[in-house]
Design a protein around this motif. Structure first.
Motif, PDB file in Angstrom:
ATOM      1  N   VAL A  62      46.179 -71.900  97.263  1.00 35.13           N
ATOM      2  CA  VAL A  62      45.384 -71.684  96.057  1.00 35.13           C
ATOM      3  C   VAL A  62      44.141 -72.561  96.132  1.00 35.13           C
ATOM      4  CG1 VAL A  62      45.329 -71.785  93.544  1.00 35.13           C
ATOM      5  CG2 VAL A  62      47.465 -71.188  94.717  1.00 35.13           C
ATOM      6  N   PHE A  63      42.968 -71.922  96.062  1.00 34.55           N
ATOM      7  CA  PHE A  63      41.713 -72.654  96.164  1.00 34.55           C
ATOM      8  C   PHE A  63      40.852 -72.408  94.925  1.00 34.55           C
ATOM      9  CE2 PHE A  63      42.978 -71.883 100.581  1.00 34.55           C
ATOM     10  CZ  PHE A  63      42.873 -73.162 101.109  1.00 34.55           C
ATOM     11  N   ASP A  64      40.389 -73.498  94.327  1.00 35.61           N
ATOM     12  CA  ASP A  64      39.408 -73.445  93.245  1.00 35.61           C
ATOM     13  C   ASP A  64      38.506 -74.659  93.365  1.00 35.61           C
ATOM     14  OD1 ASP A  64      40.916 -75.566  92.296  1.00 35.61           O
ATOM     15  OD2 ASP A  64      42.053 -74.324  90.896  1.00 35.61           O
ATOM     16  N   GLU A  65      37.699 -74.905  92.369  1.00 35.86           N
ATOM     17  CA  GLU A  65      36.727 -75.991  92.476  1.00 35.86           C
ATOM     18  C   GLU A  65      37.375 -77.367  92.595  1.00 35.86           C
ATOM     19  OE1 GLU A  65      35.297 -77.321  88.181  1.00 35.86           O
ATOM     20  OE2 GLU A  65      34.824 -75.210  88.563  1.00 35.86           O
ATOM     21  N   ASP A  66      38.664 -77.480  92.267  1.00 34.13           N
ATOM     22  CA  ASP A  66      39.337 -78.774  92.336  1.00 34.13           C
ATOM     23  C   ASP A  66      39.518 -79.270  93.773  1.00 34.13           C
ATOM     24  OD1 ASP A  66      39.489 -78.979  89.615  1.00 34.13           O
ATOM     25  OD2 ASP A  66      41.486 -78.103  89.473  1.00 34.13           O
ATOM     26  N   ILE A  67      39.329 -78.388  94.763  1.00 35.54           N
ATOM     27  CA  ILE A  67      39.467 -78.850  96.151  1.00 35.54           C
ATOM     28  C   ILE A  67      38.275 -79.708  96.562  1.00 35.54           C
ATOM     29  CG2 ILE A  67      40.811 -76.811  96.773  1.00 35.54           C
ATOM     30  CD1 ILE A  67      38.343 -75.824  98.306  1.00 35.54           C
ATOM     31  N   LEU A  68      37.184 -79.626  95.801  1.00 32.81           N
ATOM     32  CA  LEU A  68      36.010 -80.428  96.093  1.00 32.81           C
ATOM     33  C   LEU A  68      36.096 -81.771  95.386  1.00 32.81           C
ATOM     34  CD1 LEU A  68      33.188 -77.745  95.718  1.00 32.81           C
ATOM     35  CD2 LEU A  68      34.204 -78.579  97.836  1.00 32.81           C
ATOM     36  N   SER A  69      35.559 -82.774  96.021  1.00 31.07           N
ATOM     37  CA  SER A  69      35.506 -84.082  95.385  1.00 31.07           C
ATOM     38  C   SER A  69      34.505 -84.049  94.234  1.00 31.07           C
ATOM     39  CB  SER A  69      35.093 -85.142  96.400  1.00 31.07           C
ATOM     40  OG  SER A  69      33.764 -84.909  96.847  1.00 31.07           O
ATOM     41  N   GLU A  70      34.609 -85.015  93.354  1.00 33.02           N
ATOM     42  CA  GLU A  70      33.678 -85.094  92.230  1.00 33.02           C
ATOM     43  C   GLU A  70      32.246 -85.231  92.724  1.00 33.02           C
ATOM     44  OE1 GLU A  70      32.919 -84.476  88.485  1.00 33.02           O
ATOM     45  OE2 GLU A  70      34.996 -84.697  89.170  1.00 33.02           O
ATOM     46  N   LYS A  71      32.078 -85.947  93.837  1.00 29.31           N
ATOM     47  CA  LYS A  71      30.744 -86.119  94.411  1.00 29.31           C
ATOM     48  C   LYS A  71      30.181 -84.783  94.888  1.00 29.31           C
ATOM     49  CE  LYS A  71      28.225 -88.620  98.028  1.00 29.31           C
ATOM     50  NZ  LYS A  71      28.332 -89.595  99.139  1.00 29.31           N
ATOM     51  N   SER A  72      31.018 -83.975  95.549  1.00 26.78           N
ATOM     52  CA  SER A  72      30.556 -82.674  96.053  1.00 26.78           C
ATOM     53  C   SER A  72      30.201 -81.745  94.903  1.00 26.78           C
ATOM     54  CB  SER A  72      31.637 -82.037  96.925  1.00 26.78           C
ATOM     55  OG  SER A  72      31.886 -82.819  98.072  1.00 26.78           O
ATOM     56  N   ARG A  73      30.988 -81.798  93.834  1.00 25.10           N
ATOM     57  CA  ARG A  73      30.683 -80.960  92.681  1.00 25.10           C
ATOM     58  C   ARG A  73      29.373 -81.378  92.023  1.00 25.10           C
ATOM     59  NH1 ARG A  73      36.392 -80.898  89.599  1.00 25.10           N
ATOM     60  NH2 ARG A  73      36.965 -82.488  91.121  1.00 25.10           N
ATOM     61  N   TYR A  74      29.141 -82.671  91.981  1.00 28.20           N
ATOM     62  CA  TYR A  74      27.882 -83.159  91.395  1.00 28.20           C
ATOM     63  C   TYR A  74      26.693 -82.725  92.239  1.00 28.20           C
ATOM     64  CZ  TYR A  74      24.145 -86.351  90.114  1.00 28.20           C
ATOM     65  OH  TYR A  74      22.946 -86.877  89.739  1.00 28.20           O
ATOM     66  N   ILE A  75      26.838 -82.838  93.573  1.00 24.73           N
ATOM     67  CA  ILE A  75      25.760 -82.425  94.475  1.00 24.73           C
ATOM     68  C   ILE A  75      25.454 -80.943  94.289  1.00 24.73           C
ATOM     69  CG2 ILE A  75      25.153 -82.070  96.906  1.00 24.73           C
ATOM     70  CD1 ILE A  75      26.663 -84.631  97.542  1.00 24.73           C
ATOM     71  N   GLY A  76      26.525 -80.155  94.155  1.00 19.88           N
ATOM     72  CA  GLY A  76      26.330 -78.725  93.990  1.00 19.88           C
ATOM     73  C   GLY A  76      25.585 -78.386  92.719  1.00 19.88           C
ATOM     74  N   ARG A  77      25.939 -79.069  91.647  1.00 20.06           N
ATOM     75  CA  ARG A  77      25.285 -78.789  90.364  1.00 20.06           C
ATOM     76  C   ARG A  77      23.839 -79.277  90.343  1.00 20.06           C
ATOM     77  NH1 ARG A  77      30.574 -80.454  88.461  1.00 20.06           N
ATOM     78  NH2 ARG A  77      31.672 -78.679  87.538  1.00 20.06           N
ATOM     79  N   SER A  78      23.574 -80.328  91.089  1.00 21.13           N
ATOM     80  CA  SER A  78      22.240 -80.927  91.021  1.00 21.13           C
ATOM     81  C   SER A  78      21.297 -80.412  92.094  1.00 21.13           C
ATOM     82  CB  SER A  78      22.348 -82.456  91.120  1.00 21.13           C
ATOM     83  OG  SER A  78      22.956 -82.834  92.349  1.00 21.13           O
ATOM     84  N   ARG A  79      21.829 -80.023  93.246  1.00 24.61           N
ATOM     85  CA  ARG A  79      20.964 -79.643  94.369  1.00 24.61           C
ATOM     86  C   ARG A  79      20.958 -78.148  94.678  1.00 24.61           C
ATOM     87  NH1 ARG A  79      21.792 -84.409  98.933  1.00 24.61           N
ATOM     88  NH2 ARG A  79      21.402 -86.193  97.552  1.00 24.61           N
ATOM     89  N   GLY A  80      21.759 -77.385  94.007  1.00 22.85           N
ATOM     90  CA  GLY A  80      21.686 -75.951  94.225  1.00 22.85           C
ATOM     91  C   GLY A  80      23.013 -75.298  94.535  1.00 22.85           C
ATOM     92  N   LEU A  81      23.088 -73.989  94.283  1.00 22.97           N
ATOM     93  CA  LEU A  81      24.325 -73.231  94.449  1.00 22.97           C
ATOM     94  C   LEU A  81      24.702 -73.065  95.919  1.00 22.97           C
ATOM     95  CD1 LEU A  81      23.699 -70.416  91.804  1.00 22.97           C
ATOM     96  CD2 LEU A  81      24.884 -72.590  91.495  1.00 22.97           C
ATOM     97  N   GLU A  82      23.719 -72.965  96.792  1.00 18.60           N
ATOM     98  CA  GLU A  82      23.998 -72.710  98.205  1.00 18.60           C
ATOM     99  C   GLU A  82      24.741 -73.879  98.846  1.00 18.60           C
ATOM    100  OE1 GLU A  82      20.508 -71.644 100.307  1.00 18.60           O
ATOM    101  OE2 GLU A  82      20.100 -69.849  99.090  1.00 18.60           O
ATOM    102  N   LEU A  83      24.269 -75.095  98.591  1.00 19.88           N
ATOM    103  CA  LEU A  83      24.914 -76.264  99.172  1.00 19.88           C
ATOM    104  C   LEU A  83      26.343 -76.410  98.676  1.00 19.88           C
ATOM    105  CD1 LEU A  83      24.711 -78.754 100.948  1.00 19.88           C
ATOM    106  CD2 LEU A  83      23.765 -80.013  99.005  1.00 19.88           C
ATOM    107  N   ALA A  84      26.547 -76.161  97.402  1.00 19.88           N
ATOM    108  CA  ALA A  84      27.901 -76.232  96.844  1.00 19.88           C
ATOM    109  C   ALA A  84      28.815 -75.203  97.486  1.00 19.88           C
ATOM    110  CB  ALA A  84      27.855 -76.019  95.331  1.00 19.88           C
ATOM    111  N   ALA A  85      28.292 -73.994  97.703  1.00 25.00           N
ATOM    112  CA  ALA A  85      29.098 -72.945  98.334  1.00 25.00           C
ATOM    113  C   ALA A  85      29.453 -73.311  99.772  1.00 25.00           C
ATOM    114  CB  ALA A  85      28.345 -71.615  98.290  1.00 25.00           C
ATOM    115  N   LEU A  86      28.511 -73.882 100.500  1.00 28.26           N
ATOM    116  CA  LEU A  86      28.778 -74.287 101.887  1.00 28.26           C
ATOM    117  C   LEU A  86      29.847 -75.371 101.943  1.00 28.26           C
ATOM    118  CD1 LEU A  86      25.135 -74.332 103.303  1.00 28.26           C
ATOM    119  CD2 LEU A  86      26.932 -72.668 103.809  1.00 28.26           C
TER     120      LEU A  86
END
Length: 423
Positions: A62-86
């Motif tokens: 089961v995979f959802d956004e919780d597999i990402l660290s808080e830092k990765s989620r912050y980067i995704g929200r602040s730097r763009g959708l593409e980086l978060a998806a990668l």
């Protein structure tokens, strides 16, 4: 010395207690990990040697956004959708690369702060792996405003027995080629059925639409035995032919039907005959949720299905409490003119909930009691408004008079609406 001995005993006891889980059989470890988020399950590899590779064989991923660290989620929200998806697909790919066992269930919830198209590109590359590992269940959630491509890749899911999709749409045809698919659940998936599924063995179909599609059909799904459908929004769709016959007339093996809210109005469009041309011999359980018993079209649709099911044993009805009341004027003479002299020979259990104290409700109850010789139990539930007006006692008294014509029928009052009557 005594203090030293006591300390030794405590240390020894603690050591034994810490090892109790580690010495359990490997299959027990896997069962424990199946109840944990995948991120925590992977982390158990550092606990001890026995746990090092245990997570690599768990069958449910089961995979959802919780597999990402808080830092990765912050980067995704602040730097763009593409980086978060990668970052998101990189974590999933690493897990799949290290996984050594079969994958029976794969669940993927698309995070709102990721580029869904990038995730979908990688998902298409994972599909051959799923097929080789014998996948049985696939859950995709959150594919909003994304069109599914990859016809060849999806055509490879030959082992899939269950699919759950949420907010998914497609412009392709024959996207899913699933010869052994048995269960399909679609929530807000416009245009996917039936042209995008080749599922000759589909047995369980559950759908929820925001608005009813104009080209709705169940053609090619004749092996369905359980069906339920709900439509969230009203949409007037006049029909020159009977929709209820068009939808259910081809389901010769259907055993259980659940019809909810505006889907009832859709089925009632075009009128309803007394019976289907061909009876639904296997239909045992029929549920109408949020039906308007003050509308001739919906009552006629209900009676059509009852009469068309000679082996119906359970009937569940939840009276509508959301849609605007149409008034009883158009049903004043309806029950008097119902001339179809038929019996519901196998009906044993009836549940009618949220009664509002209307004449049409009592007319339906009278109809069922008079025509159901084997009826054992009728469960009744009153709406809060009826209970406040103290009108329930009068309704019950009249029902008891009706029940005399159906010897052996027991009327039981329910304080709460049974869970199965909710969609």
């Amino acid at each position: 010395m005594r203090m030293a001995e006591s300390s030794t005993r405590k240390v020894g006891r603690t050591h034994i207690e810490e090892d109790r889980i580690s010495v359990l059989p490997r299959n027990v470890h896997e069962t424990i990990l199946c109840f944990m988020p995948i991120r925590d399950a992977v982390r158990t590899s550092i606990l001890a040697r026995n746990w090092r590779n245990c997570w690599t064989t768990i069958p449910n991923l089961v995979f959802d956004e919780d597999i990402l660290s808080e830092k990765s989620r912050y980067i995704g929200r602040s730097r763009g959708l593409e980086l978060a998806a990668l970052n998101f697909v990189s974590v999933i790919s690493n897990v799949l690369l290290l996984h050594n066992g079969p994958i029976l269930r794969f669940s993927l919830c698309f995070p709102g702060f990721c580029d869904a198209k990038i995730i979908l590109d990688c998902f298409g590359q994972w599909i051959p792996l799923f097929s080789s590992k014998g996948i049985k269940q696939l859950y995709l959630e959150g594919l909003k405003n994304v069109w599914l491509p990859y016809t060849p890749a999806f055509g490879g899911l030959t082992f899939l027995k269950e699919i759950v999709l949420t907010d998914v749409s497609t412009s392709e045809q024959n996207v899913f080629n699933c010869p052994v698919l048995e269960k399909l659940i679609l929530f807000c998936c416009e245009g996917l059925l039936p042209i995008n599924f080749r599922a000759p063995n589909l047995k369980y179909l559950r759908q929820m639409y925001t608005k009813m599609p104009s080209d709705y059909s169940l053609a090619g799904l004749e092996n369905i035995i359980e069906f339920s459908c709900m439509v969230a929004c009203d949409r007037e769709m006049p029909s020159e032919t009977s929709n209820v016959v068009k939808v259910f007339g081809c389901l010769n093996k259907i055993e259980k039907i659940t019809i909810s809210t505006y889907f009832i109005a859709y089925l009632a469009a075009g009128g309803s005959p007394n019976k289907f041309p061909h009876p639904l011999h296997y239909l045992k359980t029929l549920t109408f949720t949020d039906i308007h018993l003050t509308r001739v079209s919906e009552v006629s649709c209900l009676l059509c299905m009852i009469r068309s099911a000679p082996n119906l044993s359970k009937l569940h009805i939840l009276v509508d409490w959301l849609r605007k009341d149409a008034g009883e004027g158009n049903l004043n003479n309806y029950w008097v003119n119902v001339s179809e002299d038929c019996t519901i020979d196998q009906l044993e259990i009836v549940t009618i909930c949220n009664l509002k104290g209307q004449r049409t409700e009592l007319d339906l109850i009278k109809y069922l009691l008079a025509r159901s010789p084997l009826l054992k139990t009728m469960y009744i539930n009153y709406s809060t408004s009826v209970l406040k007006k103290d009108a329930a006692a009068a309704m019950t008294k009249e029902m008891l008079q009706y029940s005399k014509t159906s010897s052996g029928t027991q009327i039981i009052h329910l304080k709460q609406i049974p869970f199965e009557l909710y969609y």
